[in-house]
Design a protein around this motif. Sequence first.
Motif, short mmCIF file in Angstrom:
data_model
loop_
_atom_site.label_atom_id
_atom_site.label_comp_id
_atom_site.label_asym_id
_atom_site.label_seq_id
_atom_site.Cartn_x
_atom_site.Cartn_y
_atom_site.Cartn_z
N ARG A 182 5.84 14.77 1.12
CA ARG A 182 5.11 13.95 2.08
C ARG A 182 5.86 12.64 2.28
NH1 ARG A 182 -0.96 13.53 0.13
NH2 ARG A 182 -1.21 12.70 2.24
N LYS A 216 -6.47 8.06 -6.69
CA LYS A 216 -6.44 7.54 -8.06
C LYS A 216 -7.58 6.55 -8.29
CE LYS A 216 -2.63 9.74 -8.91
NZ LYS A 216 -2.73 10.99 -9.71
N MET A 241 3.22 10.78 -9.03
CA MET A 241 2.42 11.23 -10.17
C MET A 241 1.83 12.62 -9.90
SD MET A 241 0.21 7.84 -11.13
CE MET A 241 0.96 6.22 -11.23
N ASN A 242 1.46 12.85 -8.63
CA ASN A 242 0.86 14.13 -8.26
C ASN A 242 1.91 15.22 -8.01
OD1 ASN A 242 -1.56 12.80 -8.30
ND2 ASN A 242 -1.77 12.64 -6.08
N LYS A 264 12.61 -1.00 -7.43
CA LYS A 264 12.52 -0.72 -8.88
C LYS A 264 12.24 0.75 -9.13
CE LYS A 264 9.68 -1.48 -12.95
NZ LYS A 264 8.44 -2.04 -13.50
N TYR A 265 11.26 1.28 -8.43
CA TYR A 265 10.86 2.67 -8.66
C TYR A 265 11.58 3.66 -7.73
CZ TYR A 265 7.25 1.17 -11.96
OH TYR A 265 6.58 0.65 -13.04
N GLN A 289 0.83 -1.20 0.00
CA GLN A 289 0.00 0.00 0.00
C GLN A 289 0.87 1.25 0.00
OE1 GLN A 289 -2.31 -1.68 3.32
NE2 GLN A 289 -4.12 -0.93 2.28
N THR A 348 -2.69 -4.85 -4.08
CA THR A 348 -2.45 -4.08 -2.85
C THR A 348 -1.81 -2.73 -3.17
OG1 THR A 348 -2.09 -6.25 -1.86
CG2 THR A 348 -1.69 -4.36 -0.48
N VAL A 349 -0.96 -2.69 -4.18
CA VAL A 349 -0.48 -1.41 -4.69
C VAL A 349 -1.68 -0.61 -5.19
CG1 VAL A 349 0.84 -0.31 -6.56
CG2 VAL A 349 1.87 -2.15 -5.23
N GLY A 350 -2.61 -1.29 -5.82
CA GLY A 350 -3.84 -0.63 -6.27
C GLY A 350 -4.57 0.03 -5.11
N SER A 351 -4.62 -0.66 -3.98
CA SER A 351 -5.25 -0.09 -2.79
C SER A 351 -4.57 1.21 -2.37
CB SER A 351 -5.19 -1.12 -1.65
OG SER A 351 -5.53 -0.52 -0.42
N GLY A 352 -3.24 1.21 -2.41
CA GLY A 352 -2.48 2.41 -2.04
C GLY A 352 -2.70 3.55 -3.03
N LEU A 353 -2.73 3.23 -4.31
CA LEU A 353 -2.98 4.26 -5.33
C LEU A 353 -4.36 4.89 -5.11
CD1 LEU A 353 -1.67 2.29 -8.43
CD2 LEU A 353 -0.75 4.49 -7.68
N ASP A 397 3.35 7.68 -17.92
CA ASP A 397 3.59 8.17 -16.55
C ASP A 397 2.52 7.71 -15.57
OD1 ASP A 397 5.74 9.43 -17.59
OD2 ASP A 397 4.79 11.42 -17.70
N LEU A 400 3.80 5.97 -5.28
CA LEU A 400 3.69 6.15 -6.73
C LEU A 400 2.67 7.22 -7.07
CD1 LEU A 400 3.90 2.37 -7.62
CD2 LEU A 400 5.49 4.11 -8.48
N ALA A 401 1.55 7.22 -6.35
CA ALA A 401 0.52 8.25 -6.58
C ALA A 401 1.07 9.64 -6.24
CB ALA A 401 -0.72 7.94 -5.75
N MET A 402 1.79 9.73 -5.13
CA MET A 402 2.37 11.03 -4.75
C MET A 402 3.34 11.52 -5.82
SD MET A 402 3.17 10.61 -0.70
CE MET A 402 1.87 10.27 0.49
N MET A 413 -4.80 7.45 -2.39
CA MET A 413 -4.32 8.79 -2.73
C MET A 413 -5.17 9.44 -3.82
SD MET A 413 -1.66 9.68 -0.85
CE MET A 413 -2.47 8.97 0.57
N CYS A 463 3.76 1.51 -1.34
CA CYS A 463 4.28 1.66 -2.71
C CYS A 463 3.24 2.35 -3.59
CB CYS A 463 4.62 0.29 -3.32
SG CYS A 463 6.07 -0.49 -2.62
N GLY A 464 1.98 1.92 -3.48
CA GLY A 464 0.92 2.54 -4.27
C GLY A 464 0.79 4.02 -3.93
N MET A 465 0.84 4.33 -2.64
CA MET A 465 0.72 5.73 -2.21
C MET A 465 1.91 6.55 -2.70
SD MET A 465 -0.61 5.26 1.67
CE MET A 465 -2.35 5.05 2.05
#
Lengths: 285, 330
Positions: free
Chosen positions: A143, B89, A137-138, A168-169, A127, B79-84, B65, A133-135, B87, A129-131
């Motif tokens: 943060r 997305k 992109m934004n 990786k990222y 989670q 689970t990465v999807g959950s994090g995206l 991107d 990555l979103a940050m 925020m 990692c997802g956050m």
Amino acid sequence: MKQKHTIPELETIAVQIRQDIIRMLEHAGSGHSAGPLGLTDIFTALYFDVLKYDPKKPDWNQRDIVLLSNGHCVPVQYATMAHAGYFDKKELMTLRKFGSRLQGHPERTKLPGLENTSGPLGCGLSQACGMALAMRMNQDLHRWIYVVMGDGEINEGNVWEAAMLANKYKLNNITAIIDRNNIQIDGQTEDVMPLEDLRHKWEAFGWHVIDIDGNNIESVIDTLTMSRAIVEKPVMVIAHTIPGKGVDFMEYDFHWHGAPPNKKQAKEALHELRTLQGKIRGEHE
Amino acid sequence: MNKEHIDVSTYHLLDVTSELEQEPIRSGFGAGLVEAGKQNDQVVAACADLTESTKMHLFRDAYPDRYIEIGIAEQNLVTVGSGLAAMGKIPFVSSYAAFSPGRNWEQIRTTICLNQQPVKIVGSHAGVSVGPDGATHQMLEDIAIMRVLPNMVVVSPADSVEAKKATLALAEDTKNPGYLRLAREKTPVFTTDKTPFAIGKAYVYAPGSDITIIATGTMTYQALLAAENLFKQGIDAEVVHVPTIKPLDATTILTSVSKTNKVITAEEGQIAGGLGSAVAELLSEEHPVPIKRIGMRDRFGESGSPDELLEAFGLTAKHIAMAAHHMMKS
């Protein structure tokens, strides 16, 4: 600007939080004791020094993120959040009760200020990692995401999938903290499923690894603050903690992983915490 | 054929007995995702090393991107999807259905459904029509395991045109998690750009009075073919297309069944837990009538050509028609 506390002040807050954890668990009649007590110094450091947040605006879009991946340790997060002003401390006694916002394992949709829903282990790092990555992109570059994980938790394969992705990222705004207390439900971590050489495993996965004393608030603050300066890699803090920290009969004993104190044990534990393990004399009880 | 039978005009359908263009359902998803990405810059995508197979490469190439390559790690994928999503997305995460949601159900349950994050899980290569890859890759249980999750929306489009609309509709839903079921093989395209689609709606594609055939995904085309043949043989079958298995359009189904009092369900997956179960659950509580479920009956698929397998497992228009004849006699 948040007021800065001195280390002795923070240590006092940590003792108060530990007392609340004991009261909550005793009142709930079930729950986990060892992990929350061991993590109290880390949570105190996070919420009373390191994190950027506003308890009155839990959705503030520039806040730092705390993800408790080992959700069973949530009593420490609830108690710390109450002390930090997210909600009234009285509500702590509703832990695990019907209708409570303080579920046995944390649920984001129930309590403002929680960032994730966890309990089943191994998900927090993904989670994060997802956050992150979103940050990215934004273009939200100021943060930070702190992930608290158990050491037994990293038996889960999902953790290592996330470890590879973060590398990786180059997700450098993630600081993960492993609560290295060496216990899990069935016993010592090295007996259940050996984790060592933990440092080299994470280094091999491309992380910057720092070992610290997780019960030393000053070292926790220094490390978590410093981790923001490490820009080329995600940071893994292996925080060596004492399970059950602060309550003598709980310390180091894996039997306290998933058990609450009964009334008598709670009284003894609270006495010990109040007197700082006998260092403060003159208490009449 | 009798064109008055299938309601081609209301729903702007093409004649199913004619030679139709064929396209994989997954292609509609690929095109839909690019369009969704154009409409909303919060739409992002992640894939587990099957970017071309799931047609997500179209989005990746259009919006590099906003695309994340996760590698072969389906637990991490969702689970990465959950994090995206946490925020802000709207993440679409894709793999083969056998792996996602096949392998990562608990992560979907806890970090997406219970956590109420609008992650859209896209499972391609569902059903036995995957063909030669065999049972391991022919996902049959996905509808069952997604349908039981609170908050989850389950959509199984009938052709590539509908898949595009379903993708856009899921992208617009910023509250709920969703599951989109896709097939690998080319199948006839019988809906058009003008055919209506909304999440939660079922459509009476062919009105009839003798028996109700309720179908989803690739089986809707087969149901329509069956209805045409049945009509010639004197059986007036009503075909209800159910692209959204959850939430189920109870009103449309009950209205139809109240009229016919006989039901066949058809799906390319396990009847246990799938559309057949969903319909049986609804009818047994609200309007109990005889029901025959067509689908996989508690067994796995195997290697073979798609047509061989659909024939062998009884998943064709012919089998639907046979079931209808049988029900009309009893």
